[in-house]
Design a protein around this motif. Structure first.
Motif, mmCIF file in Angstrom:
data_model
loop_
_atom_site.group_PDB
_atom_site.id
_atom_site.type_symbol
_atom_site.label_atom_id
_atom_site.label_comp_id
_atom_site.label_asym_id
_atom_site.label_seq_id
_atom_site.Cartn_x
_atom_site.Cartn_y
_atom_site.Cartn_z
ATOM 1 N N SER A 141 21.648 13.862 -45.151
ATOM 2 C CA SER A 141 21.193 14.988 -46.119
ATOM 3 C C SER A 141 22.266 15.825 -46.853
ATOM 4 C CB SER A 141 20.258 15.952 -45.407
ATOM 5 O OG SER A 141 21.045 16.584 -44.465
ATOM 6 N N ASN A 142 23.713 15.481 -46.128
ATOM 7 C CA ASN A 142 24.832 16.441 -46.827
ATOM 8 C C ASN A 142 25.432 15.278 -48.004
ATOM 9 O OD1 ASN A 142 24.459 18.452 -45.174
ATOM 10 N ND2 ASN A 142 25.685 17.479 -43.508
ATOM 11 N N PHE A 143 24.661 14.319 -48.295
ATOM 12 C CA PHE A 143 25.394 13.329 -49.302
ATOM 13 C C PHE A 143 25.322 13.862 -50.636
ATOM 14 C CE2 PHE A 143 24.627 10.311 -52.662
ATOM 15 C CZ PHE A 143 25.650 9.319 -52.551
ATOM 16 N N ASN A 144 26.558 13.929 -51.533
ATOM 17 C CA ASN A 144 26.802 14.204 -52.575
ATOM 18 C C ASN A 144 26.822 13.495 -53.639
ATOM 19 O OD1 ASN A 144 27.587 15.999 -54.645
ATOM 20 N ND2 ASN A 144 29.893 16.321 -53.990
ATOM 21 N N ILE A 145 26.055 13.475 -54.658
ATOM 22 C CA ILE A 145 25.754 12.385 -55.492
ATOM 23 C C ILE A 145 26.648 12.649 -56.717
ATOM 24 C CG2 ILE A 145 23.910 13.749 -56.938
ATOM 25 C CD1 ILE A 145 24.223 9.833 -56.575
ATOM 26 N N TYR A 146 27.151 14.125 -56.593
ATOM 27 C CA TYR A 146 28.049 14.572 -57.581
ATOM 28 C C TYR A 146 29.537 14.074 -57.315
ATOM 29 C CZ TYR A 146 23.781 16.710 -58.730
ATOM 30 O OH TYR A 146 22.531 17.129 -58.927
ATOM 31 N N SER A 147 29.742 12.884 -56.559
ATOM 32 C CA SER A 147 31.289 12.439 -56.253
ATOM 33 C C SER A 147 31.534 11.012 -56.576
ATOM 34 C CB SER A 147 31.159 12.713 -54.693
ATOM 35 O OG SER A 147 30.137 11.755 -54.252
ATOM 36 N N TRP A 148 32.859 10.697 -55.997
ATOM 37 C CA TRP A 148 33.368 9.437 -56.275
ATOM 38 C C TRP A 148 32.162 8.335 -56.111
ATOM 39 C CZ3 TRP A 148 37.096 6.509 -58.978
ATOM 40 C CH2 TRP A 148 37.311 5.349 -58.429
ATOM 41 N N VAL A 149 31.818 8.423 -54.495
ATOM 42 C CA VAL A 149 30.785 7.611 -54.002
ATOM 43 C C VAL A 149 29.589 7.703 -54.849
ATOM 44 C CG1 VAL A 149 29.551 7.013 -51.979
ATOM 45 C CG2 VAL A 149 31.615 7.913 -51.784
ATOM 46 N N GLY A 150 28.886 8.857 -55.395
ATOM 47 C CA GLY A 150 27.985 8.943 -56.237
ATOM 48 C C GLY A 150 28.005 8.106 -57.670
ATOM 49 N N LEU A 151 29.002 8.213 -58.172
ATOM 50 C CA LEU A 151 29.627 7.451 -59.368
ATOM 51 C C LEU A 151 29.445 5.999 -59.105
ATOM 52 C CD1 LEU A 151 32.364 9.560 -61.163
ATOM 53 C CD2 LEU A 151 30.168 9.240 -62.035
ATOM 54 N N ILE A 152 30.014 5.583 -58.117
ATOM 55 C CA ILE A 152 29.960 4.068 -57.897
ATOM 56 C C ILE A 152 28.654 3.702 -57.603
ATOM 57 C CG2 ILE A 152 30.637 2.208 -56.112
ATOM 58 C CD1 ILE A 152 33.503 3.914 -55.810
ATOM 59 N N ILE A 153 27.987 4.425 -57.019
ATOM 60 C CA ILE A 153 26.551 3.924 -56.876
ATOM 61 C C ILE A 153 25.812 3.777 -58.055
ATOM 62 C CG2 ILE A 153 24.249 4.801 -55.652
ATOM 63 C CD1 ILE A 153 25.689 6.070 -53.320
ATOM 64 N N THR A 154 26.054 4.782 -58.922
ATOM 65 C CA THR A 154 25.175 4.869 -60.279
ATOM 66 C C THR A 154 25.860 3.533 -60.999
ATOM 67 O OG1 THR A 154 26.715 6.492 -61.117
ATOM 68 C CG2 THR A 154 24.588 7.079 -60.313
ATOM 69 N N TYR A 155 26.942 3.372 -61.049
ATOM 70 C CA TYR A 155 27.569 2.296 -61.820
ATOM 71 C C TYR A 155 26.979 0.761 -61.094
ATOM 72 C CZ TYR A 155 31.174 4.933 -64.618
ATOM 73 O OH TYR A 155 31.524 5.663 -65.449
ATOM 74 N N VAL A 156 27.297 0.666 -59.761
ATOM 75 C CA VAL A 156 26.481 -0.409 -59.352
ATOM 76 C C VAL A 156 25.331 -0.693 -59.791
ATOM 77 C CG1 VAL A 156 25.982 -1.546 -57.183
ATOM 78 C CG2 VAL A 156 28.361 -0.453 -57.599
ATOM 79 N N TYR A 157 24.432 0.268 -60.051
ATOM 80 C CA TYR A 157 23.119 0.095 -60.276
ATOM 81 C C TYR A 157 22.781 -0.649 -61.584
ATOM 82 C CZ TYR A 157 18.142 0.926 -61.421
ATOM 83 O OH TYR A 157 16.762 0.834 -61.602
ATOM 84 N N PHE A 158 23.699 -0.262 -62.608
ATOM 85 C CA PHE A 158 23.582 -1.008 -63.909
ATOM 86 C C PHE A 158 24.286 -2.150 -63.823
ATOM 87 C CE2 PHE A 158 26.656 2.421 -65.042
ATOM 88 C CZ PHE A 158 27.670 1.417 -65.467
ATOM 89 N N GLN A 159 25.168 -2.279 -63.061
ATOM 90 C CA GLN A 159 25.904 -3.548 -63.160
ATOM 91 C C GLN A 159 25.074 -4.795 -62.549
ATOM 92 O OE1 GLN A 159 28.616 -3.615 -64.870
ATOM 93 N NE2 GLN A 159 30.493 -2.942 -63.736
ATOM 94 N N ILE A 160 24.136 -4.598 -61.725
ATOM 95 C CA ILE A 160 23.560 -5.607 -60.755
ATOM 96 C C ILE A 160 22.821 -6.478 -61.622
ATOM 97 C CG2 ILE A 160 22.150 -6.149 -58.977
ATOM 98 C CD1 ILE A 160 23.248 -3.970 -57.435
#
Length: 281
Positions: A141-160
């Motif tokens: 629940s403490n996951f921060n989407i507005y971070s380096w990890v969050g950016l990578i997750i969003t980038y990976v989504y449109f790469q796949i």
């Protein structure tokens, strides 16, 4: 002879709109951008913009951040896409067509809508975050989407989806007879892929990596909608310099854009050389 000339004239006429659009919307803006990158505030010639871009630690960090996130998201997306493309190739033709249709739609789900979707799901009050809190999963629940990890997750989504659509035809090119012949000669599945499958796919894999890297390097809307100007990426810095709230610096933005283009083209050229070397090998 008359028929051939008529066909040639038709082809030339059909190409005219494409050539005009390419000149007006691609070549002309690129040329003007490169010219502006060598200008100073008074309109004179200077290399100061490039010197600032390559020596100022703030802009150097933006370049390294963009290269880093592009490489990481491209590699992760490539690995996932390889597994997915292989799995899709084993379905029936009807199912394959349905999945590819869905992938075509999801590949267009980028930019602001993608960032907004992730905020709704994994933002501070996102659906999944609230569910994690409800079930007592505090670490999640403490996951921060507005971070380096969050950016990578969003980038990976449109790469796949993009990677799958590029790699999928390559898997179809691996004939079932090759595998059957390898099995008859005593090769197991691991040996087949290491000796035959992967070498055949390698040029496509390398080419896909270059496309994914270029796709991530040029991404702006997704990153800006998610983190605004809080994260130092090259595309965000270029946008900030063009529409600066206090003092726009389009000349410096042009230099950074040229560096972005050179970085992307260099990566694609390296991958092209690697693909040719692999094919010769």
């Amino acid at each position: 002879m008359f028929k051939n000339k008529k066909s040639l004239l038709f082809i030339v006429q059909a190409l005219v709109p494409f050539v005009v659009i390419t000149l007006l919307f691609l070549l002309l803006p690129s040329i003007l951008m490169m010219i502006d990158s060598f200008k100073n505030g008074s309109g004179g010639f200077t290399l100061e913009n490039y010197k600032t871009s390559l020596t100022n630690m703030f802009y150097l960090k933006a370049i390294t951040n963009s290269i880093g996130i592009s490489l990481i998201s491209s590699l992760i997306g490539l690995v996932i896409a390889l597994i997915c493309a292989y799995s899709i190739s084993n379905f029936s033709e009807k199912v394959q067509n349905s999945i590819i249709t869905i992938l075509n739609m999801t590949s267009n789900y980028t930019g602001v809508p993608l960032a907004f979707g992730y905020i709704l799901l994994l933002g501070n009050t996102g659906i999944f975050v609230l569910l994690f809190k409800h079930f007592g999963l505090n670490s999640l629940s403490n996951f921060n989407i507005y971070s380096w990890v969050g950016l990578i997750i969003t980038y990976v989504y449109f790469q796949i989806p993009l990677a799958i659509m590029i790699l999928y035809p390559s898997f179809l090119g691996i004939e079932k007879e090759w595998r059957q012949s390898a099995m008859l000669l005593g090769a197991n599945s691991f040996k087949f892929w290491t000796k035959i499958g992967i070498p055949v796919l390698l040029p496509s894999i390398v080419g896909t990596l270059s496309i994914l890297f270029a796709n991530a390097m040029g991404a702006y809307a997704t990153a800006y909608a998610l983190v605004g100007r809080n994260y130092n990426l090259l595309t965000i810095r270029i946008g900030s310099l063009v529409v600066g709230d206090i003092m726009p610096q389009p000349d410096l933005a042009g230099a950074l854009a040229v560096i972005l283009g050179i970085t992307t083209i260099s990566m694609m050229m390296i991958n092209e050389k690697m693909s040719k070397y692999i094919k010769r090998g």
